[in-house]
Write a protein that holds these residues in place. Structure first.
Motif, PDB file in Angstrom:
ATOM      1  N   LYS A 205       6.827  15.828  -3.947  1.00  0.00           N
ATOM      2  CA  LYS A 205       5.497  16.334  -3.579  1.00  0.00           C
ATOM      3  C   LYS A 205       4.677  15.295  -2.822  1.00  0.00           C
ATOM      4  CE  LYS A 205       3.349  15.863  -8.186  1.00  0.00           C
ATOM      5  NZ  LYS A 205       2.721  16.683  -9.239  1.00  0.00           N
ATOM      6  N   ILE A 206       4.900  14.005  -3.063  1.00  0.00           N
ATOM      7  CA  ILE A 206       4.209  13.002  -2.257  1.00  0.00           C
ATOM      8  C   ILE A 206       4.694  13.072  -0.805  1.00  0.00           C
ATOM      9  CG2 ILE A 206       3.954  10.523  -1.861  1.00  0.00           C
ATOM     10  CD1 ILE A 206       3.858  10.141  -4.880  1.00  0.00           C
ATOM     11  N   VAL A 207       5.983  13.222  -0.622  1.00  0.00           N
ATOM     12  CA  VAL A 207       6.533  13.385   0.726  1.00  0.00           C
ATOM     13  C   VAL A 207       5.956  14.638   1.387  1.00  0.00           C
ATOM     14  CG1 VAL A 207       8.635  13.878   2.040  1.00  0.00           C
ATOM     15  CG2 VAL A 207       8.652  12.124   0.266  1.00  0.00           C
ATOM     16  N   ALA A 208       5.847  15.739   0.627  1.00  0.00           N
ATOM     17  CA  ALA A 208       5.314  16.987   1.178  1.00  0.00           C
ATOM     18  C   ALA A 208       3.859  16.823   1.623  1.00  0.00           C
ATOM     19  CB  ALA A 208       5.423  18.105   0.142  1.00  0.00           C
ATOM     20  N   LEU A 209       3.059  16.107   0.833  1.00  0.00           N
ATOM     21  CA  LEU A 209       1.653  15.918   1.195  1.00  0.00           C
ATOM     22  C   LEU A 209       1.498  14.989   2.396  1.00  0.00           C
ATOM     23  CD1 LEU A 209      -0.026  15.678  -2.323  1.00  0.00           C
ATOM     24  CD2 LEU A 209      -0.233  17.527  -0.667  1.00  0.00           C
ATOM     25  N   VAL A 210       2.333  13.956   2.475  1.00  0.00           N
ATOM     26  CA  VAL A 210       2.300  13.072   3.648  1.00  0.00           C
ATOM     27  C   VAL A 210       2.684  13.858   4.902  1.00  0.00           C
ATOM     28  CG1 VAL A 210       3.391  11.070   4.732  1.00  0.00           C
ATOM     29  CG2 VAL A 210       2.705  10.964   2.318  1.00  0.00           C
ATOM     30  N   MET A 211       3.702  14.703   4.789  1.00  0.00           N
ATOM     31  CA  MET A 211       4.102  15.554   5.902  1.00  0.00           C
ATOM     32  C   MET A 211       2.976  16.491   6.313  1.00  0.00           C
ATOM     33  SD  MET A 211       6.609  18.799   5.921  1.00  0.00           S
ATOM     34  CE  MET A 211       5.166  19.710   5.358  1.00  0.00           C
ATOM     35  N   PHE A 212       2.296  17.093   5.328  1.00  0.00           N
ATOM     36  CA  PHE A 212       1.182  17.994   5.627  1.00  0.00           C
ATOM     37  C   PHE A 212       0.102  17.264   6.428  1.00  0.00           C
ATOM     38  CE2 PHE A 212      -3.150  19.214   4.561  1.00  0.00           C
ATOM     39  CZ  PHE A 212      -3.165  20.530   5.003  1.00  0.00           C
ATOM     40  N   CYS A 213      -0.255  16.073   5.973  1.00  0.00           N
ATOM     41  CA  CYS A 213      -1.306  15.316   6.672  1.00  0.00           C
ATOM     42  C   CYS A 213      -0.890  14.994   8.103  1.00  0.00           C
ATOM     43  CB  CYS A 213      -1.623  14.032   5.909  1.00  0.00           C
ATOM     44  SG  CYS A 213      -2.433  14.285   4.321  1.00  0.00           S
ATOM     45  N   ALA A 214       0.365  14.584   8.282  1.00  0.00           N
ATOM     46  CA  ALA A 214       0.841  14.227   9.623  1.00  0.00           C
ATOM     47  C   ALA A 214       0.747  15.413  10.573  1.00  0.00           C
ATOM     48  CB  ALA A 214       2.276  13.716   9.542  1.00  0.00           C
ATOM     49  N   VAL A 215       1.093  16.604  10.079  1.00  0.00           N
ATOM     50  CA  VAL A 215       1.048  17.797  10.930  1.00  0.00           C
ATOM     51  C   VAL A 215      -0.387  18.281  11.119  1.00  0.00           C
ATOM     52  CG1 VAL A 215       1.801  20.197  11.153  1.00  0.00           C
ATOM     53  CG2 VAL A 215       3.371  18.474  10.240  1.00  0.00           C
ATOM     54  N   GLY A 315       2.829  30.376  12.735  1.00  0.00           N
ATOM     55  CA  GLY A 315       3.653  30.879  11.641  1.00  0.00           C
ATOM     56  C   GLY A 315       5.140  30.706  11.860  1.00  0.00           C
ATOM     57  N   GLY A 316       5.588  30.544  13.119  1.00  0.00           N
ATOM     58  CA  GLY A 316       7.008  30.402  13.374  1.00  0.00           C
ATOM     59  C   GLY A 316       7.536  28.990  13.181  1.00  0.00           C
ATOM     60  N   SER A 317       6.649  28.065  12.848  1.00  0.00           N
ATOM     61  CA  SER A 317       7.064  26.675  12.709  1.00  0.00           C
ATOM     62  C   SER A 317       7.787  26.443  11.391  1.00  0.00           C
ATOM     63  CB  SER A 317       5.839  25.765  12.787  1.00  0.00           C
ATOM     64  OG  SER A 317       6.183  24.440  12.463  1.00  0.00           O
ATOM     65  N   LEU A 318       8.619  25.403  11.392  1.00  0.00           N
ATOM     66  CA  LEU A 318       9.322  25.011  10.178  1.00  0.00           C
ATOM     67  C   LEU A 318       8.393  24.338   9.177  1.00  0.00           C
ATOM     68  CD1 LEU A 318      12.113  24.678   8.752  1.00  0.00           C
ATOM     69  CD2 LEU A 318      12.324  22.472   9.947  1.00  0.00           C
ATOM     70  N   TRP A 319       7.268  23.755   9.652  1.00  0.00           N
ATOM     71  CA  TRP A 319       6.402  22.960   8.780  1.00  0.00           C
ATOM     72  C   TRP A 319       5.825  23.760   7.607  1.00  0.00           C
ATOM     73  CZ3 TRP A 319       7.709  18.341   9.436  1.00  0.00           C
ATOM     74  CH2 TRP A 319       7.944  17.804  10.695  1.00  0.00           C
ATOM     75  N   PRO A 320       5.288  24.983   7.820  1.00  0.00           N
ATOM     76  CA  PRO A 320       4.781  25.734   6.660  1.00  0.00           C
ATOM     77  C   PRO A 320       5.846  26.014   5.611  1.00  0.00           C
ATOM     78  CG  PRO A 320       3.943  26.681   8.703  1.00  0.00           C
ATOM     79  CD  PRO A 320       4.999  25.684   9.085  1.00  0.00           C
ATOM     80  N   ILE A 321       7.101  26.215   6.075  1.00  0.00           N
ATOM     81  CA  ILE A 321       8.190  26.475   5.127  1.00  0.00           C
ATOM     82  C   ILE A 321       8.456  25.228   4.279  1.00  0.00           C
ATOM     83  CG2 ILE A 321      10.646  27.004   4.912  1.00  0.00           C
ATOM     84  CD1 ILE A 321      10.401  28.671   7.474  1.00  0.00           C
ATOM     85  N   LEU A 322       8.545  24.080   4.942  1.00  0.00           N
ATOM     86  CA  LEU A 322       8.780  22.839   4.201  1.00  0.00           C
ATOM     87  C   LEU A 322       7.644  22.537   3.241  1.00  0.00           C
ATOM     88  CD1 LEU A 322      10.214  20.555   7.045  1.00  0.00           C
ATOM     89  CD2 LEU A 322      11.478  21.696   5.194  1.00  0.00           C
ATOM     90  N   LEU A 323       6.407  22.802   3.686  1.00  0.00           N
ATOM     91  CA  LEU A 323       5.251  22.568   2.826  1.00  0.00           C
ATOM     92  C   LEU A 323       5.298  23.472   1.596  1.00  0.00           C
ATOM     93  CD1 LEU A 323       2.069  23.387   2.049  1.00  0.00           C
ATOM     94  CD2 LEU A 323       2.691  20.998   2.364  1.00  0.00           C
ATOM     95  N   SER A 324       5.672  24.731   1.796  1.00  0.00           N
ATOM     96  CA  SER A 324       5.745  25.661   0.663  1.00  0.00           C
ATOM     97  C   SER A 324       6.821  25.242  -0.326  1.00  0.00           C
ATOM     98  CB  SER A 324       6.003  27.084   1.173  1.00  0.00           C
ATOM     99  OG  SER A 324       4.891  27.567   1.893  1.00  0.00           O
ATOM    100  N   VAL A 325       7.955  24.740   0.190  1.00  0.00           N
ATOM    101  CA  VAL A 325       8.999  24.218  -0.709  1.00  0.00           C
ATOM    102  C   VAL A 325       8.445  23.050  -1.523  1.00  0.00           C
ATOM    103  CG1 VAL A 325      11.227  23.046  -0.811  1.00  0.00           C
ATOM    104  CG2 VAL A 325      10.912  24.978   0.744  1.00  0.00           C
ATOM    105  N   GLY A 326       7.759  22.123  -0.836  1.00  0.00           N
ATOM    106  CA  GLY A 326       7.158  20.992  -1.539  1.00  0.00           C
ATOM    107  C   GLY A 326       6.130  21.427  -2.560  1.00  0.00           C
TER     108      GLY A 326
END
Length: 490
Positions: A205-215, A315-326
């Protein structure tokens, strides 16, 4: 001194009704009891810190942000800071008391040693509300992110009748109940195994939040923060009060006192380190989210951070999917660790005789209070399946704030009554710091709505009835007093 360890208070006055309610446990007796605990000591400072982070990080960001932003607007950033400062005052008090009384009872045990049995019961009853309802609230959020993940990957969602409680248009929130049951299965395996699972989930979840901030920062618009206080200072305070239940993680760490290898040294470190880390991440993620999506659009969002990424990168991006997994993994970690804390609180209360002894019975192989785990998990699963998220979050906040207020008072009283007791950590500038902690808690308590206060009043009334019918008579200290009276007569 009128504390009670293995000896009762003397004299007829000490055994009067009023004195029964204010009888206290001896600090030394509590330390000895924790040292001889049947629970297994398997956690070091790293595991304790991650337990604390696991119970804290994720709840306020992944689940409640969509509920709190409409209350405060962009000032939700200040709300996080206000809630964090309030939590910091209480965390310092927790750190002193956890090093001094390293048991599983957390603030319940601290209140028992300082404010007496009745207040300790009230505190324990608040903790049951705080932990149990918090787990249910996060479980509801977990179900929301599962639905979001299904929508993003398969273009389908679970039927509302099976994924929302009656108050939100459904019949039964099955995903929310399911995650509570899955956490129960992990907890039944033992504290060491639960800590390993939590460590993995915290890293994800720390990785997921860092990814969210970057995007999210790629779509940042400074104009989204103008005006900063669209709903005034009252809105900012209301947002902080709603978010406060996100900060109960360090409280969960203190419930691991009897499973820590070196609790006097490691508990204070884990409590303070986890709070600083979590508060910093909360603020950074909130800035990124509000910068990427205007605060007005947060109204009615469920899987909030995923929705922010959909709005900002499509919505077609991979980022929301990865964030939801996190987010699914993050909220699983919170359910697991806070559920653990709830079980340990009841374990301590049962050992003191205030609730039935079944809750203190430990399995000889796993070192886990098995019946306690199953009963508590079943109750929380039902709660998660039937109650809406907003009501759960506010109910958790009021229970948390009351418990924290009592912990700050306990520090002041123990400094006066036991000034020479060993303390591995001392709150700086006491009594000013803990008194400020009480003041901040009171301020945020009165920022909660009338409905929350009414529900809390009903909860406390039920608790006092249970204490009057069972706890006061079966209390271990009451049994000591009865034995003393029998010896005097004979």
């Amino acid at each position: 001194m009128d504390t009670v360890g293995t000896r009762p208070q003397g004299g007829p006055e000490a055994r009067s009704g009023g004195r029964r309610l204010t009888r206290r446990q001896d600090v030394g007796a509590l330390v000895e009891e924790a040292a001889g605990s049947s629970l297994k000591r398997t956690m070091g400072v790293a595991q304790l810190t991650l337990l604390s982070v696991g119970a804290t990080l994720g709840t306020g960001i992944f689940v409640v942000l969509g509920e709190a932003v409409p209350e405060a607007g962009p000032a939700i950033i200040v709300s996080f800071v206000l809630a964090g400062v309030t939590a910091l005052f209480s965390a310092l008090s927790y750190a002193e008391l956890a090093g001094m009384i390293p048991g599983s009872g957390s603030s319940y045990s601290y209140a028992y040693a300082t404010l007496g049995e009745l207040v300790a019961w009230v505190c324990g009853w608040c903790l049951i509300l705080e932990y149990g309802v918090s787990v249910a609230a996060v479980a509801v959020g977990w179900g929301q992110y599962v639905n979001e993940l299904l929508d993003l990957t398969l273009g389908m969602t679970l039927p509302e009748s099976l994924s929302a409680p009656p108050g939100d248009g459904g019949t039964l929130n099955i995903p929310a109940a399911l995650i509570v049951v899955l956490a129960m299965v992990v907890l039944l395996r033992g504290a060491k195994e639960s800590a390993v699972a939590n460590t993995i989930m915290v890293a994800v979840k720390i990785v997921a939040l860092v990814m969210f901030c970057a995007v999210a920062f790629t779509a940042f618009h400074a104009g989204n923060f103008q005006p900063l206080f669209p709903l005034g200072a009252a809105g900012m305070s209301a947002g902080a009060a709603s978010l406060f239940f996100s900060y109960i993680g360090f409280d969960a760490a203190s419930t691991a006192g009897e499973e820590a290898k070196n609790p006097q040294r490691d508990l204070p470190r884990a409590i303070i380190l986890s709070l600083v880390l979590v508060t910093a991440l909360y603020v950074i993620v909130a800035v990124a989210a509000l910068g990427a999506m205007p605060w007005q659009k947060f109204e009615g969002t469920e899987a909030t951070l995923s929705e922010v990424l959909v709005q900002s990168v499509g919505g077609g991006s991979l980022w929301p999917i990865l964030l939801s997994v996190g987010a699914v993994i993050a909220t699983t970690s919170v359910v697991l660790t806070v559920q653990y804390g709830q079980i340990r609180i009841l374990f301590a209360m049962a050992r003191d005789g205030l609730v039935p002894p079944l809750f203190a019975k430990v399995h000889p192989t796993t070192g886990v209070p098995r019946a306690n785990t199953v009963i508590v998990s079943g109750f929380i699963a039902v709660l998660a399946a039937l109650v809406p998220l907003g009501s759960l979050a506010d109910a958790t906040s009021i229970g948390t704030l009351f418990a924290f207020m009592l912990v700050n008072l306990a520090v002041v009283l123990l400094r006066r009554r036991n000034p020479d007791a060993p303390r591995s950590f001392r709150v700086p500038f006491s009594p000013v710091t803990p008194i400020l902690g009480v003041g901040f808690c009171v301020y945020m308590l009165f920022s909660l709505g009338a409905d929350t206060w009414i529900a809390f009043g009903v909860w406390m009334a039920v608790g006092l009835v249970i204490y009057g019918l069972y706890g006061i008579r079966h209390s271990k200290l009451n049994q000591v007093n009865q034995l003393s009276r029998h010896q005097e007569h004979t």
